[in-house]
Write a protein that holds these residues in place. Structure first.
Motif, PDB file in Angstrom:
ATOM      1  N   TRP A  94      -4.815  -8.891  10.443  1.00  0.00           N
ATOM      2  CA  TRP A  94      -4.985  -7.752  11.802  1.00  0.00           C
ATOM      3  C   TRP A  94      -6.723  -7.446  12.009  1.00  0.00           C
ATOM      4  CZ3 TRP A  94      -0.831  -7.178   7.274  1.00  0.00           C
ATOM      5  CH2 TRP A  94       0.358  -7.382   8.500  1.00  0.00           C
ATOM      6  N   GLU A  95      -6.849  -7.130  12.742  1.00  0.00           N
ATOM      7  CA  GLU A  95      -8.660  -6.814  12.763  1.00  0.00           C
ATOM      8  C   GLU A  95      -8.724  -5.622  14.244  1.00  0.00           C
ATOM      9  OE1 GLU A  95     -10.770 -10.188  13.717  1.00  0.00           O
ATOM     10  OE2 GLU A  95     -10.880 -10.963  11.924  1.00  0.00           O
ATOM     11  N   ASP A  96      -9.826  -5.051  13.584  1.00  0.00           N
ATOM     12  CA  ASP A  96      -9.778  -3.972  14.373  1.00  0.00           C
ATOM     13  C   ASP A  96     -10.982  -4.086  16.014  1.00  0.00           C
ATOM     14  OD1 ASP A  96     -12.009  -4.004  13.423  1.00  0.00           O
ATOM     15  OD2 ASP A  96     -12.573  -1.999  12.358  1.00  0.00           O
ATOM     16  N   ASP A  97     -10.818  -5.196  16.415  1.00  0.00           N
ATOM     17  CA  ASP A  97     -12.146  -5.290  17.024  1.00  0.00           C
ATOM     18  C   ASP A  97     -12.105  -6.622  18.308  1.00  0.00           C
ATOM     19  OD1 ASP A  97     -15.028  -5.819  18.471  1.00  0.00           O
ATOM     20  OD2 ASP A  97     -14.563  -7.635  18.268  1.00  0.00           O
ATOM     21  N   ASP A  98     -11.275  -6.442  19.243  1.00  0.00           N
ATOM     22  CA  ASP A  98     -10.548  -7.465  20.193  1.00  0.00           C
ATOM     23  C   ASP A  98     -11.243  -8.848  20.396  1.00  0.00           C
ATOM     24  OD1 ASP A  98     -12.577  -6.596  21.974  1.00  0.00           O
ATOM     25  OD2 ASP A  98     -10.747  -5.475  23.304  1.00  0.00           O
ATOM     26  N   ALA A  99     -12.253  -9.182  20.422  1.00  0.00           N
ATOM     27  CA  ALA A  99     -13.317  -9.691  20.878  1.00  0.00           C
ATOM     28  C   ALA A  99     -13.277 -10.468  19.022  1.00  0.00           C
ATOM     29  CB  ALA A  99     -14.646 -10.193  21.047  1.00  0.00           C
ATOM     30  N   ALA A 100     -13.354  -9.893  18.281  1.00  0.00           N
ATOM     31  CA  ALA A 100     -12.993 -10.452  16.937  1.00  0.00           C
ATOM     32  C   ALA A 100     -11.106 -11.509  16.768  1.00  0.00           C
ATOM     33  CB  ALA A 100     -13.094 -10.209  15.864  1.00  0.00           C
ATOM     34  N   ILE A 101     -10.707 -10.292  17.133  1.00  0.00           N
ATOM     35  CA  ILE A 101      -8.441 -11.627  16.912  1.00  0.00           C
ATOM     36  C   ILE A 101      -8.966 -12.375  17.831  1.00  0.00           C
ATOM     37  CG2 ILE A 101      -7.130 -10.245  18.215  1.00  0.00           C
ATOM     38  CD1 ILE A 101      -7.667  -7.445  17.311  1.00  0.00           C
ATOM     39  N   GLU A 102      -9.246 -12.531  19.625  1.00  0.00           N
ATOM     40  CA  GLU A 102      -8.960 -13.594  20.576  1.00  0.00           C
ATOM     41  C   GLU A 102     -10.253 -14.933  19.635  1.00  0.00           C
ATOM     42  OE1 GLU A 102      -8.603 -15.509  23.526  1.00  0.00           O
ATOM     43  OE2 GLU A 102      -7.063 -13.578  22.747  1.00  0.00           O
ATOM     44  N   LYS A 111      -3.658 -13.125  14.280  1.00  0.00           N
ATOM     45  CA  LYS A 111      -4.646 -11.747  14.353  1.00  0.00           C
ATOM     46  C   LYS A 111      -3.659 -10.995  15.402  1.00  0.00           C
ATOM     47  CE  LYS A 111      -9.084 -13.771  12.796  1.00  0.00           C
ATOM     48  NZ  LYS A 111     -10.328 -13.802  12.655  1.00  0.00           N
ATOM     49  N   LYS A 112      -3.871 -10.050  14.929  1.00  0.00           N
ATOM     50  CA  LYS A 112      -3.199  -8.460  15.666  1.00  0.00           C
ATOM     51  C   LYS A 112      -4.146  -7.597  15.454  1.00  0.00           C
ATOM     52  CE  LYS A 112       1.409  -8.524  16.145  1.00  0.00           C
ATOM     53  NZ  LYS A 112       2.859  -8.030  15.281  1.00  0.00           N
ATOM     54  N   PHE A 113      -4.034  -6.284  16.480  1.00  0.00           N
ATOM     55  CA  PHE A 113      -4.722  -5.102  16.292  1.00  0.00           C
ATOM     56  C   PHE A 113      -4.226  -4.527  15.706  1.00  0.00           C
ATOM     57  CE2 PHE A 113      -6.607  -0.862  17.082  1.00  0.00           C
ATOM     58  CZ  PHE A 113      -7.553  -0.687  17.336  1.00  0.00           C
ATOM     59  N   GLY A 114      -5.392  -3.398  14.457  1.00  0.00           N
ATOM     60  CA  GLY A 114      -4.719  -2.832  13.783  1.00  0.00           C
ATOM     61  C   GLY A 114      -5.962  -1.725  13.084  1.00  0.00           C
ATOM     62  N   THR A 115      -6.288  -0.996  12.126  1.00  0.00           N
ATOM     63  CA  THR A 115      -6.984  -0.293  11.702  1.00  0.00           C
ATOM     64  C   THR A 115      -7.340  -0.196  11.125  1.00  0.00           C
ATOM     65  OG1 THR A 115      -5.427   1.877  11.747  1.00  0.00           O
ATOM     66  CG2 THR A 115      -6.901   1.423  13.562  1.00  0.00           C
ATOM     67  N   MET A 116      -8.004  -0.537  10.014  1.00  0.00           N
ATOM     68  CA  MET A 116      -8.924  -0.509   8.358  1.00  0.00           C
ATOM     69  C   MET A 116      -9.395   0.691   7.819  1.00  0.00           C
ATOM     70  SD  MET A 116      -6.917  -3.475   9.612  1.00  0.00           S
ATOM     71  CE  MET A 116      -8.150  -4.350  10.557  1.00  0.00           C
ATOM     72  N   THR A 117      -9.326   0.884   6.638  1.00  0.00           N
ATOM     73  CA  THR A 117     -10.177   1.428   5.661  1.00  0.00           C
ATOM     74  C   THR A 117     -10.380   0.839   4.505  1.00  0.00           C
ATOM     75  OG1 THR A 117      -8.373   2.381   4.998  1.00  0.00           O
ATOM     76  CG2 THR A 117      -9.629   3.943   7.102  1.00  0.00           C
ATOM     77  N   LEU A 118     -11.805   1.231   3.810  1.00  0.00           N
ATOM     78  CA  LEU A 118     -12.149   0.565   2.541  1.00  0.00           C
ATOM     79  C   LEU A 118     -13.457   1.549   2.112  1.00  0.00           C
ATOM     80  CD1 LEU A 118     -12.142  -1.158   0.791  1.00  0.00           C
ATOM     81  CD2 LEU A 118     -13.717  -3.719   1.987  1.00  0.00           C
ATOM     82  N   GLU A 119     -12.933   1.918   0.904  1.00  0.00           N
ATOM     83  CA  GLU A 119     -13.681   3.208   0.618  1.00  0.00           C
ATOM     84  C   GLU A 119     -13.805   3.036  -0.652  1.00  0.00           C
ATOM     85  OE1 GLU A 119     -11.788   6.444   2.020  1.00  0.00           O
ATOM     86  OE2 GLU A 119     -12.545   6.411   3.734  1.00  0.00           O
ATOM     87  N   LYS A 120     -14.669   2.858  -1.079  1.00  0.00           N
ATOM     88  CA  LYS A 120     -14.580   3.645  -3.095  1.00  0.00           C
ATOM     89  C   LYS A 120     -15.874   5.130  -3.874  1.00  0.00           C
ATOM     90  CE  LYS A 120     -18.213   1.269  -6.555  1.00  0.00           C
ATOM     91  NZ  LYS A 120     -18.344   2.047  -7.561  1.00  0.00           N
ATOM     92  N   ASN A 121     -14.447   5.191  -3.925  1.00  0.00           N
ATOM     93  CA  ASN A 121     -14.795   7.050  -4.922  1.00  0.00           C
ATOM     94  C   ASN A 121     -14.615   6.739  -6.506  1.00  0.00           C
ATOM     95  OD1 ASN A 121     -15.235   9.528  -5.322  1.00  0.00           O
ATOM     96  ND2 ASN A 121     -12.636   9.850  -4.665  1.00  0.00           N
ATOM     97  N   GLY A 122     -16.145   6.723  -7.007  1.00  0.00           N
ATOM     98  CA  GLY A 122     -15.766   6.379  -8.168  1.00  0.00           C
ATOM     99  C   GLY A 122     -16.091   5.017  -8.382  1.00  0.00           C
ATOM    100  N   ASP A 123     -14.724   5.140  -9.579  1.00  0.00           N
ATOM    101  CA  ASP A 123     -14.355   3.724 -10.306  1.00  0.00           C
ATOM    102  C   ASP A 123     -13.128   3.149  -9.049  1.00  0.00           C
ATOM    103  OD1 ASP A 123     -15.205   3.529 -11.968  1.00  0.00           O
ATOM    104  OD2 ASP A 123     -14.273   4.752 -13.496  1.00  0.00           O
TER     105      ASP A 123
END
Length: 243
Positions: A94-102, A111-123
């Motif tokens: 899955w990716e969150d950009d139609d140009a990247a998917i195509e 590839k299909k459309f989705g929403t992702m998060t990637l976060e760091k909080n301490g360890d």
């Protein structure tokens, strides 16, 4: 208008030229797991690819520092074999950009459309992937619990893909090709931290990744890479035409 080899021809979605594209500090949180062999074989059954082992990599990637094609990405990768060639198969992605998917679909990535998060909080480093209200992937890496090493896939490169084009005038397949793509020679791994990880997988009505939820987690990691897909190595190579 430049040319008619893009889609749509009036206002192309895919960047022109497609290559090269790059990303400094491409960040990935991942888990290496073992899944049930019977489930994996069932998911492989619509493909021409052969089972190698039941090990997979579940990941969430932040590619947003790319100047040409910024996006976020997530998926699950297995090692497969096709006519003596071993490679990494992106079974779901899955990716969150139609140009990247195509762009990826040009080479056969699913590839299909989705929403992702990637976060760091301490360890803790947490990556998630969601689609249509369903959280498909939830990875939590605890860097406060380091590991010396993590078992890896048999191989990830080349990426083995199944480029399938449906018939335009009725059911069936118009064209199906197996492609191999390997740009690893122009990617530089900056860091790779191994640690204990927790993984949750769930399905949506059209994304059955939750069928792999009964898994054994072998370990995880957080990697940072300078990525480059060049004109010389960024294209996929057709290794077989099935139809």
């Amino acid at each position: 208008m430049k040319s008619g080899n893009n889609m749509p021809v009036q206002a192309p979605l895919v960047p022109d030229p497609i290559l090269p594209y790059s990303c400094k500090n491409s960040r990935t949180v991942y888990a290496v797991c073992e899944v049930e062999e019977a489930v994996l074989r069932r998911h492989l059954s619509p493909t021409p690819f052969n089972f190698v082992n039941n090990r997979c990599m579940v990941y969430v990637n932040d590619f947003t520092e790319s100047p040409e094609l910024p996006y976020m990405d997530a998926g699950i990768i297995f090692t497969v074999e096709y006519k003596g060639v071993f490679g990494g198969y992106y079974m779901y992605e899955w990716e969150d950009d139609d140009a990247a998917i195509e762009t990826g679909r040009y080479w056969g990535y699913p590839k299909k459309f989705g929403t992702m998060t990637l976060e760091k909080n301490g360890d803790l480093i947490r990556g998630t992937a969601s689609r249509r209200g369903a959280k498909l992937i939830d990875i939590e890496l605890d860097c406060g619990k380091p590991l010396n090493d993590v078992p890896q896939l048999h191989t990830v490169y080349p990426h083995l893909n199944l480029l399938t084009i449906p018939n335009p005038d009725g059911p069936g397949i118009f064209s199906q090709r197996v492609t191999a793509r390997d740009n690893s020679s122009t990617c530089t791994l900056l860091s790779n931290t191994f640690a204990e990880v927790k993984v949750k997988l769930n399905s949506s009505p059209t994304d059955p990744i939750g069928e792999f939820s009964n898994l054994k987690v072998l370990g995880g990691g957080y990697s940072v890479t300078d990525f480059l897909a060049s004109e010389e190595n960024g294209w996929a190579r057709v290794i077989d035409t099935i139809i």
